[in-house]
Design a protein around this motif. Structure first.
Motif, short mmCIF file in Angstrom:
data_model
loop_
_atom_site.label_atom_id
_atom_site.label_comp_id
_atom_site.label_asym_id
_atom_site.label_seq_id
_atom_site.Cartn_x
_atom_site.Cartn_y
_atom_site.Cartn_z
N LEU A 147 -37.88 3.30 -0.32
CA LEU A 147 -36.53 2.98 0.13
C LEU A 147 -36.62 2.89 1.64
O LEU A 147 -37.32 3.69 2.27
N ILE A 148 -35.93 1.90 2.22
CA ILE A 148 -35.98 1.74 3.67
C ILE A 148 -34.54 1.72 4.21
O ILE A 148 -33.70 0.96 3.73
N ASN A 149 -34.29 2.59 5.19
CA ASN A 149 -32.98 2.66 5.83
C ASN A 149 -32.86 1.57 6.88
O ASN A 149 -33.86 0.95 7.27
N GLU A 150 -31.65 1.39 7.41
CA GLU A 150 -31.42 0.37 8.45
C GLU A 150 -32.25 0.66 9.70
O GLU A 150 -32.64 -0.27 10.41
N ASP A 151 -32.55 1.93 9.97
CA ASP A 151 -33.34 2.27 11.15
C ASP A 151 -34.85 2.17 10.90
O ASP A 151 -35.66 2.45 11.76
N GLY A 152 -35.24 1.75 9.68
CA GLY A 152 -36.65 1.57 9.35
C GLY A 152 -37.32 2.78 8.72
O GLY A 152 -38.49 2.71 8.34
N THR A 153 -36.60 3.88 8.57
CA THR A 153 -37.16 5.08 7.93
C THR A 153 -37.45 4.78 6.47
O THR A 153 -36.61 4.24 5.76
N GLN A 154 -38.66 5.16 6.03
CA GLN A 154 -39.08 4.89 4.65
C GLN A 154 -39.22 6.19 3.88
O GLN A 154 -39.76 7.17 4.39
N THR A 155 -38.74 6.16 2.62
CA THR A 155 -38.89 7.28 1.70
C THR A 155 -39.58 6.78 0.44
O THR A 155 -39.07 5.86 -0.22
N GLU A 156 -40.75 7.34 0.13
CA GLU A 156 -41.50 6.86 -1.03
C GLU A 156 -40.82 7.27 -2.33
O GLU A 156 -40.30 8.38 -2.46
N LEU A 157 -40.81 6.34 -3.28
CA LEU A 157 -40.27 6.59 -4.61
C LEU A 157 -41.40 6.80 -5.60
O LEU A 157 -42.46 6.19 -5.48
#
Length: 180
Positions: free
Chosen positions: A88-98
């Motif tokens: 998942l990628i937030n508007e600020d570019g932070t990524q969270t692996e699924l």
């Protein structure tokens, strides 16, 4: 005699391993970047003239999934053993692996052998990952290669089908028409 036979068997075994491993196909590793608020089915249509340009990051194919879950790409359809990562990628570019999930890990009334380590049903993950196919029919001249997966919790997975699925399929057809 026995030593010679054993040596020949070892050589034949090593040759078979080398031949088999050289025939095993692997595809380029792939990374899927999904909007952080997206839930539902994703379809990636390959070899599309109006698709996103090919993008790589550290030797991995990168797919930036749009908000509607339908991505047209200029990449050719991959084939071989897969190496997928989903974020998942937030508007600020932070990524969270699924996590890649499997419906067979969940217990239902009809489950014969119960899983004592059933994952939480409300954990967001990727279901039906690695599903490749080809759409055929009127309007699909040579067939369209695609990949699909779902971003969902187990409890919400069935909501991706029914009327919503038909609407999704119609949207794919609209985007294909717009592309031509």
């Amino acid at each position: 005699m026995k030593k010679t036979l054993l040596l020949h068997l070892k050589v034949i075994g090593i040759l078979n391993i080398l031949i088999f491993s050289s025939c095993t196909m692997t595809t380029e590793p792939e990374t899927f970047l999904i909007p952080s608020d997206f839930r539902g089915r994703v379809n990636i249509l390959y070899n599309q003239k109006c698709g996103n340009e090919v993008e790589f990051d550290n030797g991995r194919r990168v797919y930036r999934i749009p908000n509607d879950g339908i991505l047209f790409t200029k990449f050719e359809k991959p084939s071989g053993l897969i190496n997928h990562k989903y974020y998942l990628i937030n508007e600020d570019g932070t990524q969270t692996e699924l996590t890649k999930m499997d419906v067979r890990n969940y217990n239902e009334d009809y489950t014969i052998t119960k899983n004592p380590n059933e994952p939480p049903r409300d954990t967001l993950g990727i279901f039906s990952w690695g599903s490749l196919g080809t759409m055929t029919g009127p309007g699909y001249r040579d067939g369209i290669s695609f990949q699909s997966f779902s971003v969902s919790t187990y409890d919400s997975l069935n909501k991706s089908y029914g009327r919503k699925y038909i609407d999704f399929t119609n949207r794919i057809q609209e985007k294909i028409s717009e592309c031509e």
